[in-house]
Write an enzyme that holds these catalytic residues in place. Sequence first.
Site, PDB file in Angstrom:
ATOM      1  N   HIS A 288      48.374  44.626  43.971  1.00 63.13           N
ATOM      2  CA  HIS A 288      48.977  45.165  42.745  1.00 63.13           C
ATOM      3  C   HIS A 288      50.249  44.406  42.406  1.00 63.13           C
ATOM      4  CE1 HIS A 288      46.774  49.106  43.998  1.00 63.13           C
ATOM      5  NE2 HIS A 288      45.981  48.245  43.388  1.00 63.13           N
TER       6      HIS A 288
HETATM    7  C1  LIG Z   1      41.061  42.612  44.898  1.00 63.61           C
HETATM    8  C2  LIG Z   1      41.744  43.468  43.885  1.00 63.61           C
HETATM    9  C3  LIG Z   1      41.490  44.827  43.847  1.00 63.61           C
HETATM   10  C4  LIG Z   1      42.121  45.625  42.909  1.00 63.61           C
HETATM   11  N1  LIG Z   1      41.763  46.926  42.781  1.00 63.61           N
HETATM   12  C5  LIG Z   1      42.241  47.662  41.752  1.00 63.61           C
HETATM   13  C6  LIG Z   1      41.744  48.954  41.483  1.00 63.61           C
HETATM   14  O1  LIG Z   1      40.820  49.432  42.120  1.00 63.61           O
HETATM   15  N2  LIG Z   1      42.312  49.659  40.468  1.00 63.61           N
HETATM   16  C7  LIG Z   1      43.349  49.179  39.740  1.00 63.61           C
HETATM   17  O2  LIG Z   1      43.866  49.879  38.876  1.00 63.61           O
HETATM   18  N3  LIG Z   1      43.833  47.928  39.968  1.00 63.61           N
HETATM   19  C8  LIG Z   1      43.273  47.146  40.912  1.00 63.61           C
HETATM   20  N4  LIG Z   1      43.686  45.869  41.087  1.00 63.61           N
HETATM   21  C9  LIG Z   1      44.758  45.352  40.222  1.00 63.61           C
HETATM   22  C10 LIG Z   1      44.282  44.994  38.814  1.00 63.61           C
HETATM   23  O3  LIG Z   1      43.023  44.391  38.842  1.00 63.61           O
HETATM   24  C11 LIG Z   1      45.328  44.074  38.188  1.00 63.61           C
HETATM   25  O4  LIG Z   1      46.558  44.778  38.139  1.00 63.61           O
HETATM   26  C12 LIG Z   1      44.990  43.638  36.781  1.00 63.61           C
HETATM   27  O5  LIG Z   1      43.748  43.005  36.722  1.00 63.61           O
HETATM   28  C13 LIG Z   1      46.073  42.684  36.293  1.00 63.61           C
HETATM   29  O6  LIG Z   1      45.719  42.214  35.030  1.00 63.61           O
HETATM   30  P1  LIG Z   1      46.351  40.888  34.440  1.00 63.61           P
HETATM   31  O7  LIG Z   1      45.820  40.753  33.061  1.00 63.61           O
HETATM   32  O8  LIG Z   1      47.819  40.936  34.634  1.00 63.61           O
HETATM   33  O9  LIG Z   1      45.830  39.688  35.366  1.00 63.61           O
HETATM   34  P2  LIG Z   1      44.355  39.292  35.783  1.00 63.61           P
HETATM   35  O10 LIG Z   1      43.410  40.385  35.513  1.00 63.61           O
HETATM   36  O11 LIG Z   1      44.449  38.799  37.175  1.00 63.61           O
HETATM   37  O12 LIG Z   1      43.993  38.102  34.793  1.00 63.61           O
HETATM   38  C14 LIG Z   1      44.682  36.874  34.740  1.00 63.61           C
HETATM   39  C15 LIG Z   1      43.690  35.812  34.265  1.00 63.61           C
HETATM   40  O13 LIG Z   1      44.399  34.639  33.892  1.00 63.61           O
HETATM   41  C16 LIG Z   1      43.692  33.495  34.375  1.00 63.61           C
HETATM   42  N5  LIG Z   1      44.641  32.400  34.536  1.00 63.61           N
HETATM   43  C17 LIG Z   1      45.644  32.309  35.420  1.00 63.61           C
HETATM   44  N6  LIG Z   1      46.323  31.162  35.260  1.00 63.61           N
HETATM   45  C18 LIG Z   1      45.727  30.511  34.239  1.00 63.61           C
HETATM   46  C19 LIG Z   1      45.958  29.271  33.615  1.00 63.61           C
HETATM   47  N7  LIG Z   1      46.968  28.470  33.995  1.00 63.61           N
HETATM   48  N8  LIG Z   1      45.141  28.878  32.601  1.00 63.61           N
HETATM   49  C20 LIG Z   1      44.107  29.689  32.197  1.00 63.61           C
HETATM   50  N9  LIG Z   1      43.843  30.881  32.774  1.00 63.61           N
HETATM   51  C21 LIG Z   1      44.650  31.287  33.778  1.00 63.61           C
HETATM   52  C22 LIG Z   1      43.116  33.977  35.697  1.00 63.61           C
HETATM   53  O14 LIG Z   1      42.075  33.155  36.156  1.00 63.61           O
HETATM   54  C23 LIG Z   1      42.685  35.383  35.345  1.00 63.61           C
HETATM   55  O15 LIG Z   1      41.377  35.407  34.819  1.00 63.61           O
HETATM   56  C24 LIG Z   1      43.070  45.059  42.016  1.00 63.61           C
HETATM   57  C25 LIG Z   1      43.320  43.694  42.054  1.00 63.61           C
HETATM   58  C26 LIG Z   1      42.652  42.889  42.958  1.00 63.61           C
HETATM   59  C27 LIG Z   1      42.919  41.420  42.959  1.00 63.61           C
END
Ligand SMILES: Cc1cc2nc3c(=O)[nH]c(=O)nc-3n(C[C@H](O)[C@H](O)[C@H](O)COP(=O)(O)OP(=O)(O)OC[C@H]3O[C@@H](n4cnc5c(N)ncnc54)[C@H](O)[C@@H]3O)c2cc1C
Length: 722
Positions: free
Chosen positions: A648
């Site tokens: 997280h």
């Molecule tokens: C293993 C795991 C289990 C989890 N379990 C839960 C759960 O059960 N319930 C819950 O509420 N939360 C859970 N979480 C947390 C939740 O998934 C994250 O908080 C949420 O997905 C964050 O969203 P985000 O948009 O910030 O980033 P992300 O969803 O991580 O998306 C970021 C995206 O940006 C892309 N990216 C990064 N750098 C670049 C770049 N330079 N150029 C192009 N693309 C790029 C990445 O590849 C990715 O696709 C979990 C997370 C993980 C990893």
Amino acid sequence: MGAVEAEIEMIGQSLDRFVMIDIGIGVAGPDDNAGPAIFSTRRQHRCREAVALLVSQSQEQGHLALDMRLLADVLLDKDVAERPETFAGALALTPVMFLDGVPHLLRFGHRLGLGHNTEPGQIVWRIADVFHAGSGSGCPWRAYCAWTDFRHQLRMESGRKATESGEVEEQDKNNDGDIFDYVIVGSGAAGSVLCRRLTEQPGVTVCVLECGPPDRHPYIHIPAGFIKMLFNPKFTWQFQTEPGEGINGRRIPTTQGRTLGGSSSINGMIYNRGQRADFDSWAQRGNRGWGYVDVLPYFKRTERRIGVADDRIHGREGNLPVTDMDWFHPVCDAFMDGAQELGIPRCEDYNSGDRQAGVGYFQRLINRGYRHSAARVFLHPARASGQLDVRTDARASRILFDGTRAKGVRYVDDLGRTTIRTVFARKEVIVSSGTANSAKLLQISGVGPEALLSELGVPVVADLPVGENFRDHYAVRIVARVKNIRTINEMSKGFGLAGQIARWALGRPSILALSPSLVHWFWKSEDTMQQPDLQGVFSPASYKQGFVGLLDDYPGMTAGVWQHRPESIGYVRARSTDPFEDPAIQPNYLKDPIDRRTLLNGMKLARKLLHTQALAEYFDGDELPGPDVHTDDEWMGYARQYGSTAYHLIGTARMGPVSDRTSVVSDELLVHGVQGLRVVDASVMPSMPSANTYSSTMMIAEKASDMILGRQPLAPVEGIAA
Ligand SMILES: Cc1cc2nc3c(=O)[nH]c(=O)nc-3n(C[C@H](O)[C@H](O)[C@H](O)COP(=O)(O)OP(=O)(O)OC[C@H]3O[C@@H](n4cnc5c(N)ncnc54)[C@H](O)[C@@H]3O)c2cc1C
């Protein structure tokens, strides 16, 4: 000091502004000393035009990729690109750089014999000559050069330079240098929501760059595939934290999603919003419109709750199906009965905002046997609008600025690592790359702490604490053996598994359609607390060494626990400007004594929960940390050695008013001090919610979409007091 460094040093002292190009034939590469030397000279003498061009004869892919990126950097460098006379030089593939009409091209290296100790101010060669000489001596540069896509450079050279002005409109819309209203970097939880909401507005065009591949792998969609995807480097970022003092110097594998849907395509599928106080505290920090009553309508807008729920709190019309558990196990029921023995009541809806305390089944993002990732729910349907351009295997390597205005994004193809392209944003660039990668991308683009940018040799666009205020949940799992019943450990092997697959295929409840944790328990580490400060999870399954991965060979059950709001603060810092190098990630787990005390009480409670009367029928002995652990020191020794991330990650682009020196973005998620640049993802969370972080991230993106489109915020929900 080597000869090359001495030469650079000497020249660096005699000029205050100059362009340097180093062509190190045959020997240059990541280990070559010229590149670092150039960048250190650049720092010392504030030479903004200093660039390194390392051209290697090496066939080795890594070297080649680095070389080609740097070559394109030379030709596309913003400072260089904006000088018409410079581009006149570049037009003929002759990167002879002019400053105030005086050419400064300096060369180091000996292999071509084109003159070594060149005087500053003298044109040494045309790059075409270098290629010619290279191929004549058997150097395969011609082939390398062909791999690099120069179309964009040529277009820029022909005078259609991209700026924030109307010239952008003239860009070729069908090819590189395409222009959209919005460019989103990252198609994860936040990016996917934005793709859908922005393209719901007629006429709005959006390009989303996703570093990872498309999300076609079946293990993404079958919930149990989670365990496999977690270790698949094609679909995940396999980050490792820096060694932590509080955790015996260990590095912790910190996987994040790297495909359409980002981490939502590989996460634990738990739907958990957190307490009212989480968001009220965001508002109290000076973030207008982020209190609980303000954000509740956005949680609701996302959600399509299936099952019994209070409709004031839950959405019925949204896109994201939130379901109740449909697979039950007697050990789960016994665990919950046991919790009640300890005074922890049943809580049917921990997402009510006001009453989280208690034990019960989790709400999930699994419907009809399938994971419902953000890509599935938001991004893919948005493609039908024809307004969304999704580019996968596209790694953003730099945000391009025109002064302090973000105007586009440069990206590299993630597979070949040779083709560099650019997309321009008519209105905004939106960084949604996740907490670690957003911080890194901002930093290598010039938005970050001045000291770090100076170390990296990146010109400062905005001096902001990007990467600081990083936090994560540190989870510890308590494991016991189980008797008198089969657990998921056995059901997932041999004939048992075949039966479960058949059930799943027939649409019946099956272990293939489960989240890794089935039961929650939210409770207090001290009796005097009003609200829980611990989140616990439970499952009739156990992993080897307590680390999510391989299931144990014996029947097992696990009660995991973490502290809601860790006080320990860490950082994410780019190690170099190489977009392919992972940043340094330091969560400083257990550094703060409050975190240690809270977790200690949490672990003891977790063990008590496995020792209840109700669970006695199934309890077959402590496995981890084992029956010999009793004293506080022994417990903490276990926590330090066996704890791991709950995945997280938050906080590296903290939201707050400009007066808050720890903040990076405003309450409209606009980066302080620059224009046309927003951060929309988990990194903007000012503090850790008392929950898993996915639903809050989607809420943030929902709210951001209204801000971006200039809409009024949703009205507070009737009947919910402020
Ligand atoms: C293993 C795991 C289990 C989890 N379990 C839960 C759960 O059960 N319930 C819950 O509420 N939360 C859970 N979480 C947390 C939740 O998934 C994250 O908080 C949420 O997905 C964050 O969203 P985000 O948009 O910030 O980033 P992300 O969803 O991580 O998306 C970021 C995206 O940006 C892309 N990216 C990064 N750098 C670049 C770049 N330079 N150029 C192009 N693309 C790029 C990445 O590849 C990715 O696709 C979990 C997370 C993980 C990893």
